[in-house]
Every structure is written in structure tokens, then in C-alpha cells.
Motif scaffolding. Structure first.
Motif, PDB file in Angstrom:
ATOM      1  N   THR A   2     -35.911 -33.572   9.085  1.00  0.00           N
ATOM      2  CA  THR A   2     -34.952 -32.752   8.350  1.00  0.00           C
ATOM      3  C   THR A   2     -35.609 -32.215   7.075  1.00  0.00           C
ATOM      4  O   THR A   2     -36.205 -32.965   6.312  1.00  0.00           O
ATOM      5  CB  THR A   2     -33.716 -33.591   7.956  1.00  0.00           C
ATOM      6  N   VAL A   3     -35.491 -30.920   6.901  1.00  0.00           N
ATOM      7  CA  VAL A   3     -36.029 -30.285   5.703  1.00  0.00           C
ATOM      8  C   VAL A   3     -34.867 -30.019   4.760  1.00  0.00           C
ATOM      9  O   VAL A   3     -33.852 -29.430   5.147  1.00  0.00           O
ATOM     10  CB  VAL A   3     -36.742 -28.960   6.047  1.00  0.00           C
ATOM     11  N   VAL A   4     -35.002 -30.476   3.536  1.00  0.00           N
ATOM     12  CA  VAL A   4     -33.967 -30.238   2.531  1.00  0.00           C
ATOM     13  C   VAL A   4     -34.332 -28.977   1.769  1.00  0.00           C
ATOM     14  O   VAL A   4     -35.429 -28.868   1.210  1.00  0.00           O
ATOM     15  CB  VAL A   4     -33.845 -31.438   1.568  1.00  0.00           C
ATOM     16  N   VAL A   5     -33.426 -28.023   1.767  1.00  0.00           N
ATOM     17  CA  VAL A   5     -33.640 -26.751   1.101  1.00  0.00           C
ATOM     18  C   VAL A   5     -32.626 -26.606  -0.014  1.00  0.00           C
ATOM     19  O   VAL A   5     -31.418 -26.810   0.197  1.00  0.00           O
ATOM     20  CB  VAL A   5     -33.481 -25.574   2.094  1.00  0.00           C
ATOM     21  N   LYS A   6     -33.120 -26.267  -1.181  1.00  0.00           N
ATOM     22  CA  LYS A   6     -32.222 -26.003  -2.297  1.00  0.00           C
ATOM     23  C   LYS A   6     -31.473 -24.706  -2.006  1.00  0.00           C
ATOM     24  O   LYS A   6     -32.080 -23.667  -1.740  1.00  0.00           O
ATOM     25  CB  LYS A   6     -33.027 -25.877  -3.594  1.00  0.00           C
ATOM     26  N   ILE A   7     -30.158 -24.770  -2.044  1.00  0.00           N
ATOM     27  CA  ILE A   7     -29.342 -23.623  -1.667  1.00  0.00           C
ATOM     28  C   ILE A   7     -28.969 -22.750  -2.854  1.00  0.00           C
ATOM     29  O   ILE A   7     -28.833 -21.546  -2.719  1.00  0.00           O
ATOM     30  CB  ILE A   7     -28.064 -24.091  -0.931  1.00  0.00           C
ATOM     31  N   ALA A   8     -28.831 -23.325  -4.014  1.00  0.00           N
ATOM     32  CA  ALA A   8     -28.401 -22.543  -5.177  1.00  0.00           C
ATOM     33  C   ALA A   8     -29.215 -22.934  -6.405  1.00  0.00           C
ATOM     34  O   ALA A   8     -29.760 -24.031  -6.483  1.00  0.00           O
ATOM     35  CB  ALA A   8     -26.920 -22.794  -5.448  1.00  0.00           C
ATOM     36  N   ILE A   9     -29.280 -22.014  -7.346  1.00  0.00           N
ATOM     37  CA  ILE A   9     -29.919 -22.289  -8.622  1.00  0.00           C
ATOM     38  C   ILE A   9     -28.933 -21.965  -9.737  1.00  0.00           C
ATOM     39  O   ILE A   9     -28.004 -21.183  -9.552  1.00  0.00           O
ATOM     40  CB  ILE A   9     -31.211 -21.473  -8.819  1.00  0.00           C
ATOM     41  N   SER A  10     -29.165 -22.566 -10.866  1.00  0.00           N
ATOM     42  CA  SER A  10     -28.345 -22.299 -12.042  1.00  0.00           C
ATOM     43  C   SER A  10     -29.157 -21.429 -12.983  1.00  0.00           C
ATOM     44  O   SER A  10     -30.342 -21.684 -13.202  1.00  0.00           O
ATOM     45  CB  SER A  10     -27.973 -23.621 -12.712  1.00  0.00           C
ATOM     46  N   ARG A  11     -28.522 -20.406 -13.535  1.00  0.00           N
ATOM     47  CA  ARG A  11     -29.223 -19.490 -14.428  1.00  0.00           C
ATOM     48  C   ARG A  11     -28.349 -19.188 -15.629  1.00  0.00           C
ATOM     49  O   ARG A  11     -27.203 -18.763 -15.481  1.00  0.00           O
ATOM     50  CB  ARG A  11     -29.554 -18.205 -13.681  1.00  0.00           C
ATOM     51  N   MET A  12     -28.910 -19.400 -16.819  1.00  0.00           N
ATOM     52  CA  MET A  12     -28.173 -19.067 -18.033  1.00  0.00           C
ATOM     53  C   MET A  12     -28.149 -17.553 -18.217  1.00  0.00           C
ATOM     54  O   MET A  12     -29.059 -16.843 -17.789  1.00  0.00           O
ATOM     55  CB  MET A  12     -28.838 -19.701 -19.263  1.00  0.00           C
ATOM     56  N   SER A  13     -27.105 -17.078 -18.873  1.00  0.00           N
ATOM     57  CA  SER A  13     -26.986 -15.664 -19.187  1.00  0.00           C
ATOM     58  C   SER A  13     -26.302 -15.529 -20.533  1.00  0.00           C
ATOM     59  O   SER A  13     -25.556 -16.421 -20.963  1.00  0.00           O
ATOM     60  CB  SER A  13     -26.183 -14.940 -18.106  1.00  0.00           C
ATOM     61  N   ILE A  14     -26.550 -14.438 -21.221  1.00  0.00           N
ATOM     62  CA  ILE A  14     -26.000 -14.240 -22.556  1.00  0.00           C
ATOM     63  C   ILE A  14     -24.475 -14.164 -22.507  1.00  0.00           C
ATOM     64  O   ILE A  14     -23.899 -13.567 -21.591  1.00  0.00           O
ATOM     65  CB  ILE A  14     -26.600 -12.997 -23.240  1.00  0.00           C
TER      66      ILE A  14
END
Length: 145
Positions: A2-14
């Protein structure tokens, strides 16, 4: 296996409140030297968050300021530094310059927190040096150097 794939990322914005502080500071800086400019702030994705057009500022400066903010935000460098960086490769410079919304002259600066680009500020209406100084005033109002 089983390969674990990161599905989402968090990104800061102004934040919108910060964007308004920045455009107001840029326009105030210009007004102190009797200039009429347009200042725009884009979020990390290059989308417009705030725009302020000083009384008497050229209409064309509205779109140029937005494009400078977009360029600084999505490329993560100042608009003039981007041009300098691309200068060694004329075909790449031209190709990037022809992209919609990209500006390769001074007046756009990235907004960076903890090494992460959270937006960009763009100023139009003066010379390149004046636009850059007004954008720097907008960053200074946010505690940026």
C-alpha cells in the motif's frame, strides 16, 4: 503493498484585513509625495484581495497593479527580479512575459511569512522606483522588510 499518498496540503494566504492595510499604506506613501497610484494585493494563488485607486490615478494602472501583485504572488519574487532572473534566456523571458497577467518590471513584491509566500502587492502609477517604494511601504505596514 500500500502506497500512502498525501491528498491535501495546507497553504497560508494573506488575510483581507492585512491586504487593506497594505494598499492603504502604499497609497498614503505615494500621496505624501503628491503621486496618484493604484495598489493591489493578491493572495497566494494570485487572486485579488484588495485594491485601492488614489484620486487621479490612471485607469490603466488598475490592471497593471493587479498584474504586478499576481506576478509577485505566483512566482514568489519581485517583478523586476523575475525579469532579471529570466534575462539570460531570451526565449524564456519572452514566453513568460507573454503569459496573461505577468509583469516583468518593478512594482510587484511578494508577501512572505515564515518563508512562505502568502500573497503579493503591486503598485502602478509612478516610475519603477516610485512604484517599488510604494510597494515597500505597503509591506512595511505589515511588518515586512
Amino acid at each position: 503493498m500500500t502506497v500512502v499518498v498525501k491528498i491535501a496540503i495546507s497553504r497560508m494566504s494573506i488575510a483581507a484585513a492585512a491586504a487593506y492595510v497594505a494598499v492603504e499604506a502604499a497609497v498614503a506613501h505615494a500621496g505624501a509625495v503628491d503621486q496618484a497610484i493604484v495598489a493591489a494585493v493578491a493572495d497566494a494563488s494570485g487572486d485579488l484581495v484588495a485594491l485601492l485607486r488614489a484620486d487621479g490615478a490612471f485607469k490603466a494602472s488598475v490592471g497593471i497593479a493587479q498584474d504586478k501583485a499576481y506576478t509577485a504572488a505566483v512566482f514568489g519574487v519581485s517583478t523586476d527580479a523575475l525579469s532579471d532572473d529570466l534575462g539570460a534566456n531570451p526565449s524564456l523571458h519572452l514566453g513568460i512575459a507573454l503569459r496573461p497577467g505577468v509583469v516583468l518590471f518593478a512594482g510587484g513584491l511578494p508577501i512572505v511569512i515564515d518563508g512562505q509566500v502568502i500573497g503579493g502587492i503591486g503598485v502602478s502609477g509612478g516610475s519603477e522606483a516610485e512604484d517599488r517604494a510604494c510597494a515597500e511601504a505597503g509591506l512595511a505596514a505589515l511588518g515586512q522588510v
